[in-house]
Design a protein around this motif. Structure first.
Motif, mmCIF file in Angstrom:
data_model
loop_
_atom_site.group_PDB
_atom_site.id
_atom_site.type_symbol
_atom_site.label_atom_id
_atom_site.label_comp_id
_atom_site.label_asym_id
_atom_site.label_seq_id
_atom_site.Cartn_x
_atom_site.Cartn_y
_atom_site.Cartn_z
ATOM 1 N N VAL A 105 11.076 11.713 2.520
ATOM 2 C CA VAL A 105 11.457 11.504 3.916
ATOM 3 C C VAL A 105 10.275 11.781 4.838
ATOM 4 C CG1 VAL A 105 12.832 12.491 5.759
ATOM 5 C CG2 VAL A 105 13.915 11.891 3.614
ATOM 6 N N ILE A 106 9.649 12.951 4.628
ATOM 7 C CA ILE A 106 8.496 13.306 5.457
ATOM 8 C C ILE A 106 7.406 12.240 5.302
ATOM 9 C CG2 ILE A 106 6.684 14.995 5.842
ATOM 10 C CD1 ILE A 106 9.000 16.387 6.601
ATOM 11 N N PHE A 107 7.222 11.790 4.087
ATOM 12 C CA PHE A 107 6.174 10.813 3.857
ATOM 13 C C PHE A 107 6.430 9.549 4.660
ATOM 14 C CE2 PHE A 107 2.966 8.402 1.999
ATOM 15 C CZ PHE A 107 3.481 7.182 1.601
ATOM 16 N N ALA B 243 5.823 10.062 8.328
ATOM 17 C CA ALA B 243 4.494 10.463 8.805
ATOM 18 C C ALA B 243 3.390 9.769 8.036
ATOM 19 C CB ALA B 243 4.344 11.977 8.649
ATOM 20 N N GLN B 244 3.685 8.550 7.575
ATOM 21 C CA GLN B 244 2.736 7.821 6.734
ATOM 22 C C GLN B 244 1.327 7.797 7.264
ATOM 23 O OE1 GLN B 244 3.210 3.753 5.284
ATOM 24 N NE2 GLN B 244 5.366 4.234 5.597
ATOM 25 N N LYS B 245 1.214 7.468 8.537
ATOM 26 C CA LYS B 245 -0.135 7.212 9.027
ATOM 27 C C LYS B 245 -0.987 8.468 8.984
ATOM 28 C CE LYS B 245 1.323 7.720 13.806
ATOM 29 N NZ LYS B 245 1.342 7.178 15.137
ATOM 30 N N TYR B 246 -0.349 9.624 9.116
ATOM 31 C CA TYR B 246 -1.128 10.854 9.056
ATOM 32 C C TYR B 246 -1.687 11.083 7.660
ATOM 33 C CZ TYR B 246 0.913 11.750 13.550
ATOM 34 O OH TYR B 246 1.297 11.641 14.850
ATOM 35 N N PHE B 247 -0.904 10.706 6.657
ATOM 36 C CA PHE B 247 -1.400 10.784 5.291
ATOM 37 C C PHE B 247 -2.646 9.951 5.122
ATOM 38 C CE2 PHE B 247 1.243 12.997 2.437
ATOM 39 C CZ PHE B 247 2.445 13.082 3.065
ATOM 40 N N ARG C 250 0.835 -1.192 0.000
ATOM 41 C CA ARG C 250 0.000 0.000 0.000
ATOM 42 C C ARG C 250 0.874 1.248 0.000
ATOM 43 N NH1 ARG C 250 -2.925 1.526 5.357
ATOM 44 N NH2 ARG C 250 -0.817 2.297 5.673
ATOM 45 N N THR C 251 1.903 1.222 0.832
ATOM 46 C CA THR C 251 2.820 2.362 0.858
ATOM 47 C C THR C 251 3.489 2.551 -0.488
ATOM 48 O OG1 THR C 251 3.283 1.760 3.138
ATOM 49 C CG2 THR C 251 4.728 3.374 2.111
ATOM 50 N N VAL D 244 1.028 17.918 7.930
ATOM 51 C CA VAL D 244 1.661 17.126 6.882
ATOM 52 C C VAL D 244 1.089 17.483 5.507
ATOM 53 C CG1 VAL D 244 1.682 14.803 5.966
ATOM 54 C CG2 VAL D 244 2.437 15.196 8.274
ATOM 55 N N PHE D 245 -0.225 17.560 5.399
ATOM 56 C CA PHE D 245 -0.832 17.913 4.121
ATOM 57 C C PHE D 245 -0.438 19.314 3.686
ATOM 58 C CE2 PHE D 245 -3.534 14.834 2.217
ATOM 59 C CZ PHE D 245 -3.763 13.916 3.215
ATOM 60 N N SER D 246 -0.382 20.220 4.654
ATOM 61 C CA SER D 246 0.002 21.591 4.334
ATOM 62 C C SER D 246 1.427 21.627 3.804
ATOM 63 C CB SER D 246 -0.139 22.461 5.590
ATOM 64 O OG SER D 246 0.333 23.742 5.349
ATOM 65 N N PHE D 247 2.298 20.840 4.459
ATOM 66 C CA PHE D 247 3.677 20.769 4.004
ATOM 67 C C PHE D 247 3.737 20.320 2.546
ATOM 68 C CE2 PHE D 247 8.160 20.236 4.192
ATOM 69 C CZ PHE D 247 8.440 19.120 3.413
ATOM 70 N N MET D 248 3.060 19.222 2.257
ATOM 71 C CA MET D 248 3.085 18.679 0.900
ATOM 72 C C MET D 248 2.593 19.705 -0.102
ATOM 73 S SD MET D 248 4.257 15.804 0.699
ATOM 74 C CE MET D 248 4.851 14.597 1.832
ATOM 75 N N HIS D 249 1.477 20.356 0.242
ATOM 76 C CA HIS D 249 0.891 21.289 -0.710
ATOM 77 C C HIS D 249 1.831 22.450 -0.985
ATOM 78 C CE1 HIS D 249 -1.762 24.794 -1.697
ATOM 79 N NE2 HIS D 249 -2.049 23.946 -2.649
#
Lengths: 433, 341, 290
Positions: free
Chosen positions: C270-272, C275-279, B138-139, C214-219
């Motif tokens: 790296v951030i992803f 912080a996967q679970k937050y995504f 999934r990842t 996290v979403f804000s960072f990505m955007h």
């Protein structure tokens, strides 16, 4: 009480933040010595910026002590036009603007450039004959002269003498017409390693609007009528000229298509000896000076069925109508296009200066990079023409993309030309949008 | 003496009236006192949402009204604003590039949306099994959609390079093929002799962008996965008891239960497809020959390259109306097939 | 239930079919993973290739020699340290702004009562439907008048005013799940609404706030259109714009181009991974409740 305290604290914090946020850019008109400040917006790459700051500006300020020049350079950035538009919209427009024949039409049709004719009439020291009339043509629009050129070049045939010798092809000369040109190009196009892919082309052509009109003119056609009311690309002569030009790469295969260049620029192909001839301007000398390992020279473009023709490439400066100090701006404009500006252009290796006396002098024609026939570029002025543009410039440039199909070989040339003419005729019959 | 009595009577009546009025006033004040706390709370509430209100007025409502007004005017920043009524809209109707850009956007939407949704649903179904390592997969599938941005566009431009790119290299790969001329024997041929020139070819540029969009199915996949995991097991068991096979289970249990998620994804995909900008701007610039001129890209060109602010505003409003209409149509249609719990 | 299971495993034919299914599934998954990840390897491989080998057809996958200096060259040919600085400034300021602003507003919409609250919230949601282009041009003109063009301000200041409808929606849904007893207890203790916000709502919603961050960072890290419109000078460009300029200036030097791209993608990856679970949570929250 706590409420009042939080209110007071938030006001104390908010005031500096809001003032930082709201701080407008300050633009003084006079500096601390009372001199008029003239702002010049230019495209300067770092090497030019260096020359401006070390040589040009100090020299001007020395001879004109009541004027100070402020540089606003986009440092070779791609957002040149957008930045200028936002400067104007933000009510902090520059006084002088550097233009090339690429973006000049856009500003000319928008009516923001100052007509120089009254300034020229009232100025005794300025002689319009110091400049080539055909080059000045490029900066004329609807009877007004909207700027002065500072540097220019025509397009001529630059060829690789060693390759011509190798295959026994005589050098280009004044007798060359299209047939001879095509014959020579064919002889010079070879597949040197036998893998079925052409490695070496006879000719390299650059498909931009400041180049291909020459071929249309050589066949006796034109792009627009003189009054800009009708497009002439559907005229059989125009189509013939365009066809010959496009067929060089699509049918005769003496010139590379977009994918056959393999990512190299056209000058790079010539320097790498992958092309025997290139129709280029003297601006290319800057690239050529990096090292040409073969003998080369310049010749006139071949003569077409109707005449010989070539286009111009140039750069110049204009004064914006919104300037508050037109006289001082005019002084600087004269300087930029005059003798000192010409010397600077020579120092920077920037093709020909627009100032006749320097352009025709030995500093230019007998410089270290000059081939034996460097003066061909100057001789070409007599048959050179400026590519025209109508007031409906946006639709015109949009219609121009139709030629992509022809250059890629995807559509027949006559169909594309007729469609282009149709679209341009529809545009010029309407109003400017 | 009589006057005094009359006056006393009047005074008493007056006092009565005043008393009634005072009592009414007191009741009103009591009511207000009760709602004063409510008023304090309402005031605090407004303070909390004040940032949004200011932002809305300055960055949304104001610009929306301004852009509507601008769409009826002609303005290029350098010259003064000129009112032209419906001129911009009339010109849009005649502009061949508006038509072309709309067709391009619809072409993209017609393929990228269904393919993307099927891809996302398919991978979600694959991953919805109780096998080990599913989280890792999934990842891995989700990573590409996280990296969207300029770097990704540049990567795909390089992958689509006709001579040197990964895709054409794979297509030109030599394979063993049966040759039936002169008897039967094996021959080495490239898989595809003349692979398309992708971004350099007007016919293949849009398919290239569609292929690239499939790389990002990870986002939709996650949503479908979550939706799938929310379907109660009992429904499946009931279906099995009724004798349903896998296909029927899918059709009669999975899809209906997943329909709100599918619907949400559909709306988001439509809105997304109509706003494709970065990919076209960076990878093709709208070409070749306007084959990838998306509507929003043409809008951008009109606003920030040709500085036709009025015309671009008109284009923006037409876009808004199109998106709104499509969304409303979807909402209408959703009553038929979306099954809410 | 147990009977059904044992009946299944006792039948060898069904077991075989099931095992085959599992093998097939893994095969397809591994195949798909390869397809999805090959572009990254290709990017890495190109970025480490020597300039002369890049334009060779059928170049090898693992470059000989491995040219690490491509990275240094790519990142110095244009001022990437400036791009990084600008992107960091924008991203960090926006994350702070959006966290503060969206949580304040979401709290207001979820826990406070005031007239017109629900109507206003529907208005908030409807702004998500509005295509950005409708407001872009007048906003651009507004910033031109303020002379904020070619600064970072137009990209930072709006984040402090509401933080975006999507985050308000996300956080409001989350705040509504906080039990009201906690709020009542705090109120009895004499807490003002702002105090409840600070001491009750915020600490409890750390996961949702992390998701927003996290979403804000990505955007903002990947944002291209915003900087494209407002930033013009090279020294104010962000990483996204810088890459685009790179393509314009050195677009045919694919090894450098890929090296620059890898460098810009790396922080995101790296951030992803951290912080996967937050995504996942964020996507799920937005998708399901929609």
């Amino acid at each position: 009480m706590k409420r009042v305290l939080t209110l007071v604290i938030s006001v104390i914090v908010a005031v500096p933040v809001v003032s930082w946020v709201m701080k407008p850019k300050v633009r003084p008109e006079y500096d601390e010595h009372g001199r008029v400040i003239i702002e010049w917006y230019n495209y300067a790459t770092p090497e030019f910026l260096d020359l401006y700051q070390k040589y040009l500006i100090p020299e001007f300020e020395r001879t004109h002590p009541h004027i100070k020049i402020r540089l606003n350079s986009s440092l070779g950035d791609t957002g040149y036009d957008a930045k200028l538009l936002t400067l104007i919209a933000g009510k902090i427009p520059p006084d002088l603007v550097h233009v090339t024949q690429q973006n000049f039409p856009f500003y000319a049709v928008k009516d923001i450039l100052l007509d120089l004719t009254p300034l020229i009439k009232s100025d005794r020291e300025f002689h319009i004959n110091d400049y080539f009339e055909r080059v000045l043509e490029g900066m004329r629009y609807q009877g007004k002269l909207l700027g002065l050129p500072s540097d220019f070049s025509t397009i001529a045939l630059v060829y690789n003498k060693d390759m011509f010798d190798k295959y026994g092809v005589p050098y280009p000369d004044e007798t060359w017409d299209w047939n001879k040109f095509l014959w020579a190009a064919k002889k010079l196009t070879r597949d040197t390693d036998g893998d079925g892919v052409i490695d070496q082309f006879g000719f390299v052509n650059i498909n931009s609007y400041n180049r291909w009109p020459a071929w249309v003119w050589m066949a006796g056609g034109d792009i627009l009528t003189a009054d800009m009311k009708k497009c002439l690309m559907d005229d059989p002569r125009s189509i013939r000229g365009m066809k010959f030009y496009v067929n060089l790469s699509i049918k005769e295969h003496v010139a590379p298509t977009a994918t056959q260049t393999l990512g190299q620029s056209f000058e790079e192909m010539f320097m790498a000896e992958r092309a025997a001839m290139i129709a280029d301007s003297r601006y290319a000398y800057k690239v050529f000076s990096k090292g040409m390992n073969f003998r080369w020279d310049v010749a006139h473009m071949p003569k077409g069925p109707a005449c010989r023709a070539t286009t111009f490439i140039w750069g110049g400066n204009c004064i914006l109508k919104s300037t508050k100090h037109p006289k001082e701006a005019w002084e600087f404009l004269k300087f930029l296009s005059g003798y000192e500006g010409a010397i600077l252009n020579v120092k920077a290796g920037n093709a020909f200066p627009a100032y006749k006396k320097v352009a025709m002098s030995d500093i230019v024609l007998k410089s270290s990079i000059s081939p034996p026939n460097d003066k061909v570029f100057l001789e070409a002025i007599s048959y050179g023409r400026q590519a025209p543009f109508p007031p409906q410039y946006t639709e015109f440039s949009q219609a121009m993309t139709k030629f992509e199909g022809a250059f890629l070989g995807l559509e027949p040339v006559d169909v594309v030309c007729r469609r282009f003419a149709q679209e341009v005729n529809a545009a010029v019959s309407g109003e400017v949008w | 003496m009589l006057l005094l009595v009359v006056k006393y009577g009047e005074a008493r009546r007056l006092r009565e009236h005043i008393g009634i009025a005072w009592r009414r006033f007191e009741v009103q004040r009591m009511r207000q006192r009760m709602s004063r706390r409510q008023r304090a709370e309402a005031f605090s509430g407004f303070l909390f949402i004040l940032p949004w209100v200011i932002g809305f007025l300055v960055f949304t409502a104001g610009p929306v009204i301004a852009s509507l007004t601008l769409s009826f005017c002609k303005w290029d920043i350098l010259t003064p604003v000129k009112f032209v009524g419906f001129g911009n809209y009339a010109k849009m109707a005649q502009d061949p590039l508006v038509r072309k850009s709309l067709l391009n956007t619809l072409y993209y939407a017609a393929f990228a949306i269904p393919l993307g949704m099927c891809g996302a649903l398919g991978t979600a179904l694959l991953l919805n099994q109780k096998l080990s390592g599913m989280r890792l997969f999934r990842t891995l599938f989700y990573v590409p959609s996280v990296t969207s941005g300029v770097a990704t566009y540049l990567l795909w431009s390089w992958i689509f390079n006709p001579e040197l790119g990964l895709l054409n290299r794979a297509l030109r790969h030599q394979v063993w093929w049966l040759d039936f001329s002169k008897g039967i024997h094996w021959k080495i041929v490239p898989l595809v002799a003349n692979p398309p020139k992708w971004l350099a070819d007007p016919n293949w540029a849009m398919p290239a962008l569609i292929i690239m969009s499939l790389w990002g199915v990870g986002g939709g996949m996650l949503i479908y996965l979550a939706g799938l995991q929310g379907i109660p097991e009992e429904l499946y068991e009931a279906a099995i008891l009724d004798g349903a096979n896998n296909v029927q289970k899918f059709r009669y249990v999975t899809i209906p239960m997943l329909s709100p998620t599918i619907f949400f994804n559909l709306i988001m995909s439509i809105i997304g497809a109509f706003q494709v900008f970065g990919a076209a701007f960076i990878m093709t610039g709208g070409g070749p020959m306007n084959a990838t001129l998306f509507y929003v890209l043409y809008l951008f060109q009109n606003a920030f390259m040709y500085f036709r602010m009025g015309y671009a505003s008109a284009m923006a409003w037409v876009l808004f109306i199109i998106i709104l209409t499509l969304t409303l149509i979807q909402f209408r249609l959703s009553r038929k097939w979306v099954h809410y719990q | 239930m147990a009977i059904a299971v044992s009946r299944k495993t006792r039948d060898p034919k069904v077991a075989l079919r099931r095992n085959l299914g599992i093998v097939m599934t893994y095969a397809v998954l591994i195949g798909l993973s390869c397809v999805f990840l090959i572009p990254f390897f290709w990017m890495l491989s190109t970025s480490l290739t020597d300039a002369s080998r890049v334009i060779v057809k059928n170049r090898e996958w693992i470059p000989h020699p491995v040219v690490w200096s491509n990275y240094k060259k790519a990142l110095t040919v244009l001022p990437f340290h400036l791009f990084l600085k600008n992107t960091l400034i924008i991203t960090i300021c926006c994350i702070i702004g959006q966290l503060l602003s969206a949580s304040l507003v979401a709290f207001g919409f979820s826990r406070m009562r005031f007239p017109g609250r629900d109507a206003l919230f529907i208005l908030v949601l409807s702004t998500m439907m509005l295509p950005a282009q409708v407001t872009q041009i007048p906003t651009f003109i507004l910033f031109t008048h303020l002379r904020w063009i070619d600064t970072l301000k137009p990209l930072i200041v709006p984040a402090f005013f509401g933080g975006g409808a999507f985050f308000i929606f996300l956080l409001r849904q989350f705040f509504m799940t906080i039990p009201s007893e906690l709020e009542d207890a705090a109120r009895i203790d004499g807490c003002s609404p702002f105090g409840i916000y600070c001491n009750v709502a915020l600490p409890l919603s750390k996961p949702a706030l992390a998701t927003v961050a996290v979403f804000s960072f990505m955007h903002h890290w990947n944002d291209f259109m915003g900087p494209l419109i407002y930033i013009q000078s090279m020294e104010n460009k962000t990483l996204a714009l810088g890459l685009n300029s790179f393509k314009g200036l050195h677009g045919t030097e694919y090894h450098l181009l890929m090296a620059a791209s890898v460098s810009v993608l790396l922080p995101v990856l790296v951030i992803f991974f951290c912080a996967q679970k937050y995504f996942v949570r964020g996507i799920v929250l937005s998708g399901l409740k929609g």
